[in-house]
Design a protein around this motif. Sequence first.
Motif, short mmCIF file in Angstrom:
data_model
loop_
_atom_site.label_atom_id
_atom_site.label_comp_id
_atom_site.label_asym_id
_atom_site.label_seq_id
_atom_site.Cartn_x
_atom_site.Cartn_y
_atom_site.Cartn_z
N ALA A 6 0.84 -1.20 0.00
CA ALA A 6 0.00 0.00 0.00
C ALA A 6 0.87 1.25 0.00
N ALA A 7 1.95 1.23 0.78
CA ALA A 7 2.85 2.38 0.83
C ALA A 7 3.51 2.62 -0.54
N ILE A 8 3.96 1.54 -1.18
CA ILE A 8 4.58 1.67 -2.50
C ILE A 8 3.60 2.29 -3.50
N LEU A 9 2.37 1.78 -3.50
CA LEU A 9 1.36 2.30 -4.42
C LEU A 9 1.12 3.78 -4.19
N SER A 10 1.03 4.19 -2.93
CA SER A 10 0.76 5.60 -2.64
C SER A 10 1.92 6.49 -3.09
N ILE A 11 3.14 5.99 -2.95
CA ILE A 11 4.31 6.76 -3.38
C ILE A 11 4.29 6.97 -4.89
N LEU A 12 4.05 5.89 -5.63
CA LEU A 12 4.06 5.98 -7.09
C LEU A 12 2.89 6.81 -7.61
N GLN A 13 1.73 6.63 -7.01
CA GLN A 13 0.52 7.31 -7.49
C GLN A 13 0.62 8.83 -7.36
N HIS A 14 1.32 9.30 -6.34
CA HIS A 14 1.39 10.74 -6.10
C HIS A 14 2.72 11.35 -6.53
N SER A 15 3.58 10.54 -7.13
CA SER A 15 4.87 11.06 -7.58
C SER A 15 4.76 11.69 -8.95
#
Length: 393
Positions: free
Chosen positions: A123-132
Amino acid sequence: MKPQQLAIFLLFLLCVSFPSTSSITPSTSSPPSSIPQRFREAPEFYNSPECPSIISSDELDATDIISIDNNINNNSNDEDSTSASDGDDDDGDVVEDHNFICSDDAVHVAMTLDAAYIRGSLAAILSILQHSSCPQNVIFHFVTSASSNASLLSTTVASSFPYLKFQVYRFADAAVAGLISTSIRSALDCPLNYARSYLANLLPLCVRKVVYLDSDLVLVDDIAKLASIPLGDDKVLAAPEYCNANFTSYFTPTFWSNPSLSLTFANRKACYFNTGVMVIDLDRWRAGDYTTKIEEWMELQKRMRIYELGSLPPFLLVFAGNIAAVDHRWNQHGLGGDNFRGLCRDLHPGPVSLLHWSGKGKPWARLDANRPCPLDALWAPYDLLKTPFAFDS
């Protein structure tokens, strides 16, 4: 049937019905061969046109993941400096382009990886990529216990993020286990919690700066903003400080009553900071040998009880009052409640760039138990868990 024959027959039944201890023990100590949850594949995210170009498409396709020998990247020339790192070949995957892995234009993110928290990590990885704004320029450095199934963890990450650029590093948890003292919550005593103290030893020497993140958080802002926070001329790390917190409570009366110890914070405006979100200058860390400084406090803790929490107090002893400040928006921590009951909490006042479920309560566990806190709904959109009724695409 004669008595002797009956005794042999009963002994045979007993052995069949109840396997010997030796046949059971390996399954409890060996790494798991599978992760019980199944996870969906995340969408792929692409750089905006303004992103710096680090690797050209004709050199290597952005979605490629190539396995390389850990010894290529591990700065393991000095055995003493890597006492808590495993120099054996590992199952990590990273793009085989040193222009990328060594580029200052890449955003380097370090996280620990284990089976218990894998759902939070994804979940943390997804949030990082989605908002980068430049997701293809983010490279992940995952640290996992040497006793874990690194190949399984690597495969799980790659299945949800086939395009992700990452490397897995094995952390020799046995080396640090002897330095760990029991704390107020058993989860804090896991050797992998101490891996953040060894990042400078584990990561390649050419990685000069890294953002360390816990697995129980999500970003709702561009991680490049966090990574670009200046550390000034001499600061080793940056993190949000909380000077309103009761700093004295992080150490025991034994510590404060001993002048030679309490003077540690003399001439320092020491404030609490959470070590789950840090920007670290690895060059300065290595030059100052800060891993050794942290270990020295851990060794003292083994001789006399000077704190109750796990890996946090040694960081405070070494760095509190001497870090670069970061806006509180980058660590809205404590959403998991306290270390005992994990009760629901509200956000701190102000804007939010990162939500952090530090504390006992984790959002995935509360959601599964149908007892979520209101803010757990902000974590749920990043959950890649496949439900029993989900259809494979």
